[in-house]
Write a protein that holds these residues in place. Structure first.
Motif, PDB file in Angstrom:
ATOM      1  N   ARG A   1       7.478  11.251   6.082  1.00  0.00           N
ATOM      2  CA  ARG A   1       7.947  12.267   7.020  1.00  0.00           C
ATOM      3  C   ARG A   1       7.275  13.617   6.778  1.00  0.00           C
ATOM      4  N   ALA A   2       6.856  13.849   5.537  1.00  0.00           N
ATOM      5  CA  ALA A   2       6.277  15.154   5.190  1.00  0.00           C
ATOM      6  C   ALA A   2       4.796  15.250   5.515  1.00  0.00           C
ATOM      7  N   ILE A   3       4.074  14.123   5.567  1.00  0.00           N
ATOM      8  CA  ILE A   3       2.616  14.148   5.680  1.00  0.00           C
ATOM      9  C   ILE A   3       2.115  15.004   6.842  1.00  0.00           C
ATOM     10  N   PRO A   4       2.632  14.861   8.072  1.00  0.00           N
ATOM     11  CA  PRO A   4       2.105  15.718   9.150  1.00  0.00           C
ATOM     12  C   PRO A   4       2.231  17.209   8.854  1.00  0.00           C
ATOM     13  N   HIS A   5       3.304  17.593   8.186  1.00  0.00           N
ATOM     14  CA  HIS A   5       3.531  19.004   7.871  1.00  0.00           C
ATOM     15  C   HIS A   5       2.651  19.456   6.711  1.00  0.00           C
ATOM     16  N   LEU A   6       2.376  18.556   5.766  1.00  0.00           N
ATOM     17  CA  LEU A   6       1.445  18.875   4.684  1.00  0.00           C
ATOM     18  C   LEU A   6       0.053  19.108   5.256  1.00  0.00           C
ATOM     19  N   VAL A   7      -0.338  18.268   6.204  1.00  0.00           N
ATOM     20  CA  VAL A   7      -1.656  18.406   6.823  1.00  0.00           C
ATOM     21  C   VAL A   7      -1.751  19.726   7.582  1.00  0.00           C
TER      22      VAL A   7
ATOM     23  N   MET B   1      11.209   7.791  -1.775  1.00  0.00           N
ATOM     24  CA  MET B   1      10.287   8.917  -1.902  1.00  0.00           C
ATOM     25  C   MET B   1       9.054   8.727  -1.038  1.00  0.00           C
ATOM     26  N   SER B   2       8.715   7.458  -0.772  1.00  0.00           N
ATOM     27  CA  SER B   2       7.603   7.176   0.122  1.00  0.00           C
ATOM     28  C   SER B   2       8.054   7.086   1.564  1.00  0.00           C
ATOM     29  N   LEU B   3       9.027   6.206   1.824  1.00  0.00           N
ATOM     30  CA  LEU B   3       9.441   5.932   3.196  1.00  0.00           C
ATOM     31  C   LEU B   3      10.148   7.112   3.851  1.00  0.00           C
ATOM     32  N   ARG B   4      11.022   7.789   3.122  1.00  0.00           N
ATOM     33  CA  ARG B   4      11.831   8.852   3.724  1.00  0.00           C
ATOM     34  C   ARG B   4      11.243  10.241   3.503  1.00  0.00           C
TER      35      ARG B   4
ATOM     36  N   PRO C   1      -1.723  -4.715  -7.543  1.00  0.00           N
ATOM     37  CA  PRO C   1      -1.317  -4.237  -6.216  1.00  0.00           C
ATOM     38  C   PRO C   1       0.165  -4.428  -5.913  1.00  0.00           C
ATOM     39  N   ARG C   2       0.814  -5.379  -6.583  1.00  0.00           N
ATOM     40  CA  ARG C   2       2.233  -5.600  -6.310  1.00  0.00           C
ATOM     41  C   ARG C   2       3.064  -4.386  -6.716  1.00  0.00           C
ATOM     42  N   LEU C   3       2.661  -3.709  -7.785  1.00  0.00           N
ATOM     43  CA  LEU C   3       3.375  -2.503  -8.197  1.00  0.00           C
ATOM     44  C   LEU C   3       3.223  -1.411  -7.146  1.00  0.00           C
ATOM     45  N   TRP C   4       2.014  -1.275  -6.603  1.00  0.00           N
ATOM     46  CA  TRP C   4       1.806  -0.283  -5.552  1.00  0.00           C
ATOM     47  C   TRP C   4       2.639  -0.645  -4.319  1.00  0.00           C
ATOM     48  N   GLU C   5       2.654  -1.939  -3.971  1.00  0.00           N
ATOM     49  CA  GLU C   5       3.420  -2.384  -2.811  1.00  0.00           C
ATOM     50  C   GLU C   5       4.900  -2.073  -2.970  1.00  0.00           C
ATOM     51  N   LEU C   6       5.439  -2.354  -4.152  1.00  0.00           N
ATOM     52  CA  LEU C   6       6.849  -2.067  -4.403  1.00  0.00           C
ATOM     53  C   LEU C   6       7.126  -0.567  -4.392  1.00  0.00           C
ATOM     54  N   GLY C   7       6.206   0.202  -4.965  1.00  0.00           N
ATOM     55  CA  GLY C   7       6.382   1.645  -4.996  1.00  0.00           C
ATOM     56  C   GLY C   7       6.445   2.256  -3.605  1.00  0.00           C
TER      57      GLY C   7
ATOM     58  N   ALA D   1      13.186  16.191 -18.114  1.00  0.00           N
ATOM     59  CA  ALA D   1      12.817  16.259 -16.700  1.00  0.00           C
ATOM     60  C   ALA D   1      11.416  16.845 -16.519  1.00  0.00           C
ATOM     61  N   THR D   2      10.717  16.336 -15.524  1.00  0.00           N
ATOM     62  CA  THR D   2       9.373  16.805 -15.194  1.00  0.00           C
ATOM     63  C   THR D   2       9.217  16.872 -13.680  1.00  0.00           C
ATOM     64  N   VAL D   3       8.107  17.417 -13.263  1.00  0.00           N
ATOM     65  CA  VAL D   3       7.671  17.347 -11.868  1.00  0.00           C
ATOM     66  C   VAL D   3       6.905  16.044 -11.673  1.00  0.00           C
ATOM     67  N   LEU D   4       7.211  15.326 -10.599  1.00  0.00           N
ATOM     68  CA  LEU D   4       6.459  14.130 -10.225  1.00  0.00           C
ATOM     69  C   LEU D   4       5.832  14.410  -8.860  1.00  0.00           C
ATOM     70  N   TYR D   5       4.500  14.395  -8.805  1.00  0.00           N
ATOM     71  CA  TYR D   5       3.803  14.663  -7.558  1.00  0.00           C
ATOM     72  C   TYR D   5       3.781  13.397  -6.706  1.00  0.00           C
ATOM     73  N   VAL D   6       4.328  13.477  -5.489  1.00  0.00           N
ATOM     74  CA  VAL D   6       4.403  12.302  -4.615  1.00  0.00           C
ATOM     75  C   VAL D   6       3.474  12.421  -3.413  1.00  0.00           C
ATOM     76  N   GLY D   7       2.868  13.578  -3.223  1.00  0.00           N
ATOM     77  CA  GLY D   7       1.931  13.754  -2.126  1.00  0.00           C
ATOM     78  C   GLY D   7       1.011  14.919  -2.393  1.00  0.00           C
ATOM     79  N   ARG D   8      -0.222  14.821  -1.882  1.00  0.00           N
ATOM     80  CA  ARG D   8      -1.205  15.880  -2.139  1.00  0.00           C
ATOM     81  C   ARG D   8      -2.245  15.863  -1.030  1.00  0.00           C
ATOM     82  N   ILE D   9      -2.532  17.025  -0.466  1.00  0.00           N
ATOM     83  CA  ILE D   9      -3.595  17.177   0.523  1.00  0.00           C
ATOM     84  C   ILE D   9      -4.579  18.194  -0.040  1.00  0.00           C
TER      85      ILE D   9
END
Length: 257
Positions: free
Chosen positions: A89-95, A82-85, A71-77, A118-126
């Motif tokens: 901020r994107a979640i309400p608009h994704l929903v 990419m999470s905080l900013r 869980p410490r890795l998840w906490e740090l992540g 370089a690759t795509v990294l998925y940071v959010g999904r609804i």
């Protein structure tokens, strides 16, 4: 100078990251023996590393004498910009985009210091019960050339970056995947001209993706938002307008933060 047994801070960090890098979506839990085999580290060294990773919460014990990411890795992540900013901020608009379409919604970033890797990294999904199955997941990766969000991100890169990226052969994910340089460049020009990217059955048969890159924000990697829908429901004109509007709203929300 590091010691011969790799006990220097740099050696320990390299080995610990090597151990954590063994875990994958297909193998999220591994035994100490499997970790030793994958890293090439002796069993005694592996047990010492596992002990340290357990103490710091970077790994946890799971059933059947296996270990998993802690869980410490998840906490740090979750402290990443990419999470905080971006994602928060994107979640309400994704929903809202999901509510308007009922389809899979993806938020992704361009990841990789070198264009060749370089690759795509998925940071959010609804997604929802009626959405079509996809192989993407939050924290997962995908190719730039064969995904909608990836192609949208490629269209934002300059010529020097693209030249380096195109040096590496691209895998054909399906029979419809565009891999040739000339054809891919033509798709990127179409993406820039119309303001959104589109892929048809290039990553998964039967699926269409529509995606838009967000304007660049200082301190964040290049990002894009996209929809993945079934071929039979792919009203590209309607969907692209919704995605473009969502991208604008997300960018505004990030800028106002």
């Amino acid at each position: 100078m590091g010691s011969a047994d790799g006990s220097s801070p740099q050696g320990i960090l390299d080995r610990a990251l090597g151990v954590l890098g063994c875990f994958t979506e297909d193998e999220p839990a591994l035994t100490a023996a499997e970790l030793s085999e994958r890293t090439g580290l002796p069993a005694s060294t592996m047990h010492r590393l596992i002990g340290a990773l357990l103490r710091h919460g970077l790994m946890v014990r799971v059933p059947d004498h296996r270990y998993a990411v802690g869980p410490r890795l998840w906490e740090l992540g979750e402290l990443s910009p990419m999470s905080l900013r971006l994602r928060e901020r994107a979640i309400p608009h994704l929903v809202r985009l999901y509510e308007a379409t009922g389809e899979n919604v993806h938020l992704a970033v361009l990841d990789g210091a070198e264009p060749e890797r370089a690759t795509v990294l998925y940071v959010g999904r609804i997604t929802g019960r009626l959405s079509i199955p996809t192989i993407s997941r939050a924290g997962g990766r995908g190719p730039l050339h064969a995904t909608g969000v990836g192609r949208a991100l490629l269209a934002t890169r300059d010529e020097i970056w693209l030249e380096r990226y195109l040096r590496v052969p691209r895998e054909r994910e399906t029979a419809h995947t565009i891999t040739g340089e000339a054809e891919l460049r033509a798709e990127l020009e179409r993406t820039r001209a119309r303001g959104y990217a589109s892929t048809r059955e290039e990553m998964t048969l039967g699926n269409v993706s529509v995606a838009v890159a967000l304007p660049q924000v200082d301190g964040l990697p290049p990002a894009a938002i996209g929809l993945v829908v079934h071929l039979n429901r792919a009203d590209e004109r309607r969907l692209s307008a919704l995605v473009v509007q969502s991208a604008r709203e997300i960018h505004a929300a990030i800028r106002q933060a």
